[in-house]
Scaffold this motif. Sequence first.
Motif, PDB file in Angstrom:
ATOM      1  N   LEU A  38      36.469  51.162  39.625  1.00 40.95           N
ATOM      2  CA  LEU A  38      37.126  49.649  39.489  1.00 40.95           C
ATOM      3  C   LEU A  38      37.243  49.264  38.131  1.00 40.95           C
ATOM      4  O   LEU A  38      38.000  48.704  37.731  1.00 40.95           O
ATOM      5  N   GLY A  39      35.993  49.821  37.284  1.00 41.25           N
ATOM      6  CA  GLY A  39      36.180  49.119  35.792  1.00 41.25           C
ATOM      7  C   GLY A  39      37.133  49.793  35.034  1.00 41.25           C
ATOM      8  O   GLY A  39      37.779  49.254  34.120  1.00 41.25           O
ATOM      9  N   ALA A  40      37.248  51.083  35.403  1.00 42.31           N
ATOM     10  CA  ALA A  40      38.371  51.916  34.654  1.00 42.31           C
ATOM     11  C   ALA A  40      39.674  51.157  35.115  1.00 42.31           C
ATOM     12  O   ALA A  40      40.629  51.264  33.954  1.00 42.31           O
ATOM     13  N   LEU A  41      39.895  51.092  36.135  1.00 44.21           N
ATOM     14  CA  LEU A  41      41.335  50.474  36.689  1.00 44.21           C
ATOM     15  C   LEU A  41      41.555  49.182  36.155  1.00 44.21           C
ATOM     16  O   LEU A  41      42.767  48.779  35.807  1.00 44.21           O
ATOM     17  N   PHE A  42      40.512  48.504  36.231  1.00 45.75           N
ATOM     18  CA  PHE A  42      40.497  47.105  35.456  1.00 45.75           C
ATOM     19  C   PHE A  42      41.075  46.932  34.197  1.00 45.75           C
ATOM     20  O   PHE A  42      41.929  46.158  33.636  1.00 45.75           O
ATOM     21  N   LEU A  94      47.855  27.055  38.169  1.00 43.26           N
ATOM     22  CA  LEU A  94      48.200  27.068  39.343  1.00 43.26           C
ATOM     23  C   LEU A  94      48.308  27.962  40.558  1.00 43.26           C
ATOM     24  O   LEU A  94      47.726  27.786  41.801  1.00 43.26           O
ATOM     25  N   LEU A  95      48.131  29.095  40.172  1.00 49.24           N
ATOM     26  CA  LEU A  95      48.254  30.336  41.131  1.00 49.24           C
ATOM     27  C   LEU A  95      46.615  30.684  41.589  1.00 49.24           C
ATOM     28  O   LEU A  95      46.413  30.657  42.910  1.00 49.24           O
ATOM     29  N   THR A  96      45.836  30.365  40.702  1.00 51.19           N
ATOM     30  CA  THR A  96      44.424  30.144  41.080  1.00 51.19           C
ATOM     31  C   THR A  96      44.038  29.155  42.020  1.00 51.19           C
ATOM     32  O   THR A  96      43.144  29.213  43.179  1.00 51.19           O
ATOM     33  N   GLY A  97      44.442  28.079  41.745  1.00 53.11           N
ATOM     34  CA  GLY A  97      44.268  26.890  42.630  1.00 53.11           C
ATOM     35  C   GLY A  97      44.781  27.127  44.182  1.00 53.11           C
ATOM     36  O   GLY A  97      44.101  26.740  45.259  1.00 53.11           O
ATOM     37  N   LYS A 133      40.275  38.072  44.093  1.00 55.37           N
ATOM     38  CA  LYS A 133      39.428  37.988  42.932  1.00 55.37           C
ATOM     39  C   LYS A 133      39.943  39.102  42.061  1.00 55.37           C
ATOM     40  O   LYS A 133      39.697  38.825  40.613  1.00 55.37           O
ATOM     41  N   ALA A 134      39.999  40.355  42.353  1.00 53.35           N
ATOM     42  CA  ALA A 134      40.635  41.420  41.376  1.00 53.35           C
ATOM     43  C   ALA A 134      41.760  41.183  40.695  1.00 53.35           C
ATOM     44  O   ALA A 134      41.736  41.191  39.389  1.00 53.35           O
ATOM     45  N   CYS A 135      42.820  40.556  41.603  1.00 56.91           N
ATOM     46  CA  CYS A 135      44.089  40.296  40.831  1.00 56.91           C
ATOM     47  C   CYS A 135      43.942  38.913  39.848  1.00 56.91           C
ATOM     48  O   CYS A 135      44.529  39.276  38.759  1.00 56.91           O
ATOM     49  N   LEU A 136      43.195  37.937  40.192  1.00 58.53           N
ATOM     50  CA  LEU A 136      42.953  36.874  39.436  1.00 58.53           C
ATOM     51  C   LEU A 136      42.094  37.193  38.157  1.00 58.53           C
ATOM     52  O   LEU A 136      42.461  36.718  37.262  1.00 58.53           O
ATOM     53  N   THR A 137      41.195  38.090  38.200  1.00 61.75           N
ATOM     54  CA  THR A 137      40.424  38.498  37.190  1.00 61.75           C
ATOM     55  C   THR A 137      41.212  39.131  36.015  1.00 61.75           C
ATOM     56  O   THR A 137      41.204  38.895  34.881  1.00 61.75           O
ATOM     57  N   VAL A 197      30.440  38.324  34.412  1.00 61.83           N
ATOM     58  CA  VAL A 197      30.315  37.860  35.863  1.00 61.83           C
ATOM     59  C   VAL A 197      31.303  38.298  36.821  1.00 61.83           C
ATOM     60  O   VAL A 197      31.233  38.583  37.932  1.00 61.83           O
ATOM     61  N   PRO A 198      32.686  37.880  36.222  1.00 64.83           N
ATOM     62  CA  PRO A 198      33.665  38.015  37.200  1.00 64.83           C
ATOM     63  C   PRO A 198      33.834  39.529  37.443  1.00 64.83           C
ATOM     64  O   PRO A 198      34.136  40.028  38.723  1.00 64.83           O
TER      65      PRO A 198
END
Length: 914
Positions: A512-516, A546-549, A604-608, A622-623
């Motif tokens: 997950l870290g490498a893909l991020f 806007l997308l996050t909200g 959460k992954a996409c928003l981060t 933390v994210p």
Amino acid sequence: MPQSYRSMERRDSQEDGSDTRSLEEREQDDTYSSATPTSPALNFRHLRLNRASDNDLSGHAPNERSSLLGHTHGSRSYTSVPATMPGTPRPLAHRNSSQNLTRKERLRHHSRAGSINRTFSQRLVNALGSERRAAMENSMATSRSSFWQDDRVWYDQFTSTDWVHDSIADAYRVKALRSRKDIRGRLAAWFDGAQGWILVAIIGILTAMVAYFVNVAESTMFDWKQGYCTKSWFWNRKRCCDGASICDAWTHWSRVIRTDRLDTTGTQFVAFVFMVIVLAMASSVLTLATKTVIPSAMSLSTLDENLGADLLEPARDDEGRKRNLSPEARFDESQGRPPMVYYSAAGSGVAEVKVILSGFVLHGYLGLRTLIIKTFGLILSVASGLSLGKEGPYVHIATCIGNIACRLFSKYNLNDGKRREVLSASAASGVAVAFGAPIGGVLFSLEEVSYYFPPKTLFRTFFCCIAAALSLKFLNPYGTNKIVLFEVRYLVDWKFFELVAFIFTGALGGVLGALFIKASRIWARTFRRISFIKKYPLLEVFLVALLTGIISFWNRYTKLPVTELLFELASPCDTFTDTGDGLCPTREHIPDVIRILLVAFVIKACLTIITFGIKVPAGIYVPSMVVGGLAGRIVGHLVQLFALRFADSGLFGSCDPTGPPGSCVVPGVYAMVAAGATMTGVTRLTVTLAVILFELTGSLDHVLPFSLGILVSKWTADALEPLSIYDLLTDMNSYPFLDNKVRPLFTSELGDITPRLREQRIIDISDSPLVPATELREKQEYLHMAGEIDGGLAILRDSILVGLIPAPDLQFALDKLDDEENTLCLMSTQVEWAAGREHVGEDGIGADDPTDFTPYIDPAPISLDVHSPMDLVYETFVKLGLRYICVLRDGRYAGLVHKKAFVKYIKELEESEK
């Protein structure tokens, strides 16, 4: 009669007008008649001084016997500069880069007071002869400090500090301080030693105060997205309701907006989205106020964490051959590019702090303006609910506090090498207050950001972190009398069969870290390079907010603050919940919980990914842990479901499926293992993160699962993506960062990367130590056009290296000249010439002659042979912190290799091995 007295009699007779000898004979007596070092008590006649700038060079070619060297009224005087400290950023100092100014526009308002003045004839004749040098050896001990104690130029923007010079200069300062044996001298020496401890204590306390302010303010503003407290508007929901989930004192916006209380959910949704956008854009507006424009001639791509900078022109042509442009062509090409822009308050700032601690200079990045704006911008960005954290920016904020606090003591304010020792402790205190982990903060500074970390700095860093932790404990920002970000306790020990699951969870976190990192790079190079988005960064913040909200409102786990969400994911279960919404489900509801967690994980992954890099203060610690925690909790529930279904197989020991929750498997442990593993995959922290997780949980029994997951994650992430997120930022920003933790494999020699010797890069004093200022200005501008604003010019005598003058110091010296067009400059490389002789002007004050460039010259530059192995070159750059290395061939000067060129060579070597 001794010769020295005869010389004095000749001078007395000269005053009476009886000496009719030639000027050359008088100068020879001045310098050669004494067989011993000149006594400091020796007095010279106060002669009228003649400046080199007063003479016209257009009519003849000057040499060592031209009229410039003497006057009918006597010889002119050259002066050295005061024995003070090397220059570092000072509040009142101001310097303009010659990238932006023409020759006539350059400032000439720099000033230095003179301390030791020497007659020109003494210095020149010693420069041309060698008989007297042996006699001067005994006086060299008192004169060698001229170069090292010189009040040198302020380190220029985007240059590298001279660690060796700063270290030697501090040694001279300490030696002078300890030479005083009286009571006041001993007290001054004691206070000098105590300054470091006082400074780091102040930094720790101030960092804790800023962290307390940020924590309290952002928690209150975060809850404003849903309502407000009628008891007190600045209370958050937890304090307003005393921990209860529902209370009358907390009023939702739907009740305020719609008095009919219809369509409560829709109204609350609109208010939530609106507040997210308002807070995020307010944070971005503050961040954009730190805009800094960089001249396009700088060989940097970007200075941002947006990763979306335009790529510079390729280093190879269409046929794959390396483009070898002249400095003039490269400079002209750079002028066609638009100026670069960076925002010092954007992102986390950890990558920049890491580069600054390695010796790179970024003026203003650790200033008061950046500190204030980033603090308030961080409160707004975290309160908006975007998928970001405040822990990374704490490192930048704490380093700003440390940089500002260094101004209290000249010992650190006037020495960049000493200053960076304090900045290392400051960065550690940022992590200490972010996670409530003082030991983790010390290890973070040692493992991640610090480049030079001597033992005394380790102890002071530990003291700084303890001071910050104690101050935060006293302030009690969370209202729990705890300093940790969140605290969990696991009462049930892990089972042996879970080791396989822990290893799998660690590998998952590494993936997950490498893909991020890969996804962030792709997103930045596609969406963020759209011209409209790049031109208006506030628009990107609006779209992300806007997308996050819109997405976050409908899922409980995406709506929570990241720290509260991570706490819920890591917490053990006390009782079962009969619904599928809680994280402690019964056996039949586990699939429903996994489904909900999977949705939250994807969101959460996409928003981060899309949030990282926008123009707001934002951390990734933390994210990334939240994304990993969601995945780890899913794995934990799967293992729990497997253990409950096969409890009778004997693999799970004394597992009782009818017992209390956690009797077989604790899913929260998997969440913590995956959270640490994912953060390791993103940042490549190892020991530091294991200690931070231990300090958060306080469970000695689970140190092994945490450490195992981090180890496997590091190996997995390195296999998929060799760069950490900070390495990626450093590479894309073209910082001259030479990683001292990664040693490349070399098979070449120093001569393979040594550029061809050019006349524009040397100063030849074989015929005369006097060089026209116009020639020096042309050479200095040549280095600037070549992008070497912190390069240097070698000084040669008969092809032998006898000294080196740094380009920033040369520019400083040239800017002080009144008449640059008609000035000769003394490029002397023997700082001990005429040591002890003092000469004063007609007004009795030491005369400062700006045409004497001797104090700016390094008389002993580090040099290696062309056949030196590249491993030796690497060790020299890393261990000594040099800016450049001079190259010799058979004892003769062959060229100069800059640190930036060596870093570029290493990057090309790594690319060729892929």
